[in-house]
Design an enzyme around this catalytic site. Sequence first.
Site, PDB file in Angstrom:
ATOM      1  N   ASP A 190       0.791  -1.059  -0.055  1.00  0.00           N
ATOM      2  CA  ASP A 190      -0.028   0.064  -0.174  1.00  0.00           C
ATOM      3  C   ASP A 190       0.804   1.298   0.094  1.00  0.00           C
ATOM      4  O   ASP A 190       1.842   1.354   0.776  1.00  0.00           O
ATOM      5  CB  ASP A 190      -0.923  -0.084   1.337  1.00  0.00           C
ATOM      6  CG  ASP A 190      -1.986   1.129   1.256  1.00  0.00           C
ATOM      7  OD1 ASP A 190      -3.215   0.737   0.675  1.00  0.00           O
ATOM      8  OD2 ASP A 190      -1.784   2.171   1.632  1.00  0.00           O
ATOM      9  N   ILE A 191       0.621   2.295  -0.840  1.00  0.00           N
ATOM     10  CA  ILE A 191       1.224   3.685  -1.024  1.00  0.00           C
ATOM     11  C   ILE A 191       1.069   4.393   0.344  1.00  0.00           C
ATOM     12  O   ILE A 191      -0.155   4.581   0.622  1.00  0.00           O
ATOM     13  CB  ILE A 191       0.984   4.227  -2.319  1.00  0.00           C
ATOM     14  CG1 ILE A 191       1.246   3.438  -3.395  1.00  0.00           C
ATOM     15  CG2 ILE A 191       1.911   5.535  -2.185  1.00  0.00           C
ATOM     16  CD1 ILE A 191       0.687   3.866  -4.817  1.00  0.00           C
ATOM     17  N   ASN A 213      -2.512  13.034  -4.237  1.00  0.00           N
ATOM     18  CA  ASN A 213      -3.644  13.296  -5.201  1.00  0.00           C
ATOM     19  C   ASN A 213      -4.149  14.684  -5.055  1.00  0.00           C
ATOM     20  O   ASN A 213      -4.148  15.410  -5.795  1.00  0.00           O
ATOM     21  CB  ASN A 213      -4.793  12.252  -5.144  1.00  0.00           C
ATOM     22  CG  ASN A 213      -4.566  11.114  -6.012  1.00  0.00           C
ATOM     23  OD1 ASN A 213      -3.715  10.767  -6.976  1.00  0.00           O
ATOM     24  ND2 ASN A 213      -5.142   9.836  -5.691  1.00  0.00           N
ATOM     25  N   ASP A 239      -1.901   9.156 -10.745  1.00  0.00           N
ATOM     26  CA  ASP A 239      -1.801   8.087 -11.702  1.00  0.00           C
ATOM     27  C   ASP A 239      -0.215   7.725 -12.179  1.00  0.00           C
ATOM     28  O   ASP A 239       0.116   6.532 -12.473  1.00  0.00           O
ATOM     29  CB  ASP A 239      -2.626   8.321 -13.004  1.00  0.00           C
ATOM     30  CG  ASP A 239      -4.237   8.210 -12.651  1.00  0.00           C
ATOM     31  OD1 ASP A 239      -4.480   7.810 -11.538  1.00  0.00           O
ATOM     32  OD2 ASP A 239      -4.961   8.645 -13.639  1.00  0.00           O
ATOM     33  N   GLU A 290      -4.541   2.666  -4.233  1.00  0.00           N
ATOM     34  CA  GLU A 290      -3.250   2.625  -4.027  1.00  0.00           C
ATOM     35  C   GLU A 290      -2.545   1.059  -3.491  1.00  0.00           C
ATOM     36  O   GLU A 290      -1.625   0.953  -3.009  1.00  0.00           O
ATOM     37  CB  GLU A 290      -2.490   3.589  -3.254  1.00  0.00           C
ATOM     38  CG  GLU A 290      -3.076   3.455  -1.722  1.00  0.00           C
ATOM     39  CD  GLU A 290      -4.324   4.016  -1.447  1.00  0.00           C
ATOM     40  OE1 GLU A 290      -4.761   4.572  -0.423  1.00  0.00           O
ATOM     41  OE2 GLU A 290      -5.402   4.232  -2.350  1.00  0.00           O
TER      42      GLU A 290
END
Length: 348
Positions: free
Chosen positions: A207-208, A215, A224, A250
């Site tokens: 997971d980011i 964003n 993106d 993500e």
Amino acid sequence: MGKAFRVSITPESILSSVVVLTEQRSQKHLEDCLTATLADLAHLRFCGICTPMPTSNGIFIDWAASRSRDGTETCDELQEIGTDPLLLDCMALGTERSESFSDGSVRRAHPVVDDHGKVCAFLVTRTNPGQEEPSALIKGFVAIYRNYLAILWDAARDTLTGLKNRKTFDENFSAIVTDSRHIAVSFNGNRREAHLDGQHHWLGIIDIDHFKAINDTHGHVFGDEVLLLLSALMRKAFRSEDKLFRFGGEEFVVLLAPTTFAAAQAVFERFRATVAGFAFPQVGHITVSAGFVRIDCDDLPPVVIGNADRALYYAKAHGRDQVRSFEQLVADGQLPFECPSLAKAKLF
């Protein structure tokens, strides 16, 4: 040499076969149907589909489907491509190759080339002794297989990153669980007492960290781009036999081919460090957190994903930018062992 004969093939029989092929909705069903249909339609002695699998130990051939009239040509196990000169030659040249036998039969390998110009599969046929080879028919079915395979691949891929999508996860997971049944399980279902020796399949969730902030600060276009570049880093970090998925947003999932606990931990840690050291355009440096867990022969997807997610949540709650193993957290007393038993899990 056997007596020469010709096979009577009508437009109606070809059309009927194509209709049956296009009814298939998975690659496995397509390949099973194609080999059986073509073998019967053209009265072939053998028809099979195999795929090349590049590994650190060389290229192996995995037979996905086959149909043999006399049962003498079975393809149940992986084989090194060097043991089959016809396939080796076909892959090296990227064109169909053939070999003739003393009984008058012909074995031919037809390469299936993907959109990137790589040989992604072979259709292998062998005629009966003295049989006139229905080459135009076979080439037509190779083209149908290639085109329909591209459609199935597109449907199975995340449109942004090109990784496998969530829809294909269950099918891949089931295949891995089936493959895991030959692996000895030392802990007899009790992860609390488990030691992590031996090779196993592993599932990791990546997971980011703080992706919403990326964003919000830089906009979805750059968000993106982060996802695209991250997926490219994943392809470089993991082996070709590992399966990579984007679950949405993500979150990414990795199904590792059999390896040791130490190797699984090392590859996830190496990927984490690679991401941390990479400068993303406009965004700069980001981090990822990961949790991973072993897959065993009776595991169900919700249980495995849930345990990997618990390890991931622990990583995020304790500083982010780190990799955590579910088994190790349980063994260290950092996570309570609340995973439902296999018996209970199967009731729901």
